[in-house]
Write a protein that holds these residues in place. Structure first.
Motif, short mmCIF file in Angstrom:
data_model
loop_
_atom_site.label_atom_id
_atom_site.label_comp_id
_atom_site.label_asym_id
_atom_site.label_seq_id
_atom_site.Cartn_x
_atom_site.Cartn_y
_atom_site.Cartn_z
N SER A 166 -16.84 -39.90 -15.76
CA SER A 166 -15.23 -39.72 -16.04
C SER A 166 -15.83 -37.69 -16.78
O SER A 166 -14.85 -37.42 -17.32
N GLN A 185 -14.83 -39.26 -11.73
CA GLN A 185 -13.01 -39.59 -12.12
C GLN A 185 -13.86 -38.55 -14.00
O GLN A 185 -12.56 -38.64 -14.07
N ARG A 209 -10.18 -36.46 -10.94
CA ARG A 209 -8.68 -36.37 -11.69
C ARG A 209 -8.36 -35.01 -12.59
O ARG A 209 -8.26 -34.54 -13.88
#
Length: 444
Positions: A166, A185, A209
């Motif tokens: 992330s 991500q 993302r």
């Protein structure tokens, strides 16, 4: 003792330096099976059914390939004593946990491949001073310990594609030149995670993302940035003046302006396809005098941008809303070799197109609502006579001619005869051949 190929014993082959036992159906190897090969340098055990790394391997070993097996984990006894090992390939096994301390004895290790495992947990810190390539793609890694990379001061290439990260890992070494973080991500790039990467030349974060990239990419040597398939609404600002390739396709970009791209004076390839670009500022690329490839397909543009650099070799405008082309839009494109105008709203082409584009080799024109006038027919024949390729059907080709109403047959035939008569009265002098320049041959 290991037997190879129908019971053949290799224990007597003491001078072997390379051994390949791939695709032999091996399920286990007895400890010290290779102790007789004291000069063994290369051992290939890929594509077997091994669950454990073999123990007692000779210290002389430099390359160990155990990819495509069923190894469940790295055991310290198996790697003990391999002080000359330079390449360890464990791709496509069943490893779930990576303990960095297990690798600490591999003091000469240069390349480590762990792609295609099931790694979820990473522990400790890498103390591998000679490691220059680490590849851990297609695993399940969510994060790394804060100091995991801190001591890998020779690491040049890091591939962490297709994990569950992330954020960018902490403490990446400043020695990195290549970093791939595709298909994770990651939502943002933070300056504190990236600022030390002053030697980085290639960075890819495709299909993450990302919604913002602020000052994090002020990296002085960055030449290639690939961020397609994210959620960016604007081109990244303040990119390196050394940038040569910028790929921001499949985002949510709405405009391209001079301020965004002017500093990238060495830019050669700009890919901004599949966005929502409605505004392309006139002369926005006037500083980008080395640009050869511009991909603008599948946007919301109603015209070809004005003032494109004369260095362009390929221009892709497929799938926009262009209804007409003005001569001034083409005037600077004297080196253009490939022009893609598929799937627009074009009914005609500028009369001077063959003169304005003297080096044109390939012209994509299909899927437009052409108005098949004599002028367009002549344009098509002029292009074909000059050797320009018109892939996937010509405008106003036979397959596009529809039969007119019965009352209009006479008028239709007379019009075709009139076009033919006019063509016969015209002379055409072909333009001289030009030297071709390189361009990205991505799909039309």
């Amino acid at each position: 003792m290991l037997n190879y190929e129908k019971g053949r014993d290799i224990s007597g082959l003491t001078e072997l330096e390379d051994i390949t036992l791939s695709s032999c159906g091996l399920e286990a190897i007895e400890a010290s099976a290779f102790r007789a090969q004291e000069g063994l340098r290369y051992l290939d055990l890929q594509k077997n059914k091994l669950r454990l790394l073999p123990r007692g391997l000779p210290p002389s070993l430099e390359t160990l390939n155990v990819s495509y097996n069923r190894v469940l984990g790295l055991q310290e006894p198996a790697l003990d004593g391999l002080r000359n090992l330079r390449v360890l390939d464990l791709q496509n096994n069943l490893v779930t946990t990576l303990r960095a301390d297990v690798l600490s004895g591999l003091v000469k290790l240069e390349r480590l491949y762990l792609d295609g495992n099931r790694i979820e947990t990473v522990q400790g810190a890498l103390w591998l001073a000679q490691l220059n390539l680490l590849s851990m793609g297609t695993n399940r890694i969510q994060s790394f310990p804060s100091a995991f990379f801190a001591q890998s001061t020779s690491l040049v290439t890091l591939r962490l594609t297709e994990n569950s990260l992330s954020r960018v890992p902490n403490d990446l070494p400043g020695s990195l030149t290549f970093l791939s973080l595709d298909r994770n991500q990651i939502r943002s790039l933070r300056s504190r995670d990236m600022s030390q990467l002053r030697n980085l030349t290639f960075l890819s974060l495709a299909q993450n993302r990302l919604v913002s990239v602020d000052a994090a990419l002020r990296l002085p040597k960055l030449a290639v940035l690939e961020v397609p398939g994210n959620r960016l609404r604007a081109l990244p600002n303040r990119l390196s003046p050394r940038m040569e390739t910028l790929d921001c396709g499949q985002n949510a970009l709405q405009e391209v302006t001079y301020q965004q791209v002017s500093a990238m004076r060495l830019l050669k390839h700009l890919f901004v396809e599949n966005n929502a670009i409605q505004i392309f500022e006139a002369n926005a690329l006037r500083n980008n005098v080395h640009l050869t490839n511009l991909a603008l397909e599948q946007n919301l543009l109603t015209s070809i941008p004005e003032g494109l650099p004369g260095s362009l070799v390929r221009l892709d405008m497929k799938g926009n809303y262009i209804a007409s082309i003005q001569e001034r839009e083409l005037r600077s494109l004297t080196r253009l070799q490939v022009l893609n105008l598929r799937k627009n709203n074009l009914t005609s082409l500028p009369h001077a197109l063959p003169v304005l584009l003297p080096r044109l080799d390939i012209l994509f024109l299909d899927a437009n609502p052409w108005n098949c006038t004599c002028e367009l027919q002549r344009m098509k024949r002029t292009l074909v006579a000059r050797g320009v390729e018109l892939p996937d059907g010509e405008p106003c080709g036979e397959e596009e001619i529809r039969a007119p109403p019965a009352a209009g047959w006479r008028e239709y035939i007379l019009q075709q005869d009139s076009c033919d008569e006019e063509d016969e009265s015209r002379d055409y002098t072909p333009l001289p051949d030009m030297d071709n320049e390189d361009y990205y041959d991505y799909n039309g």
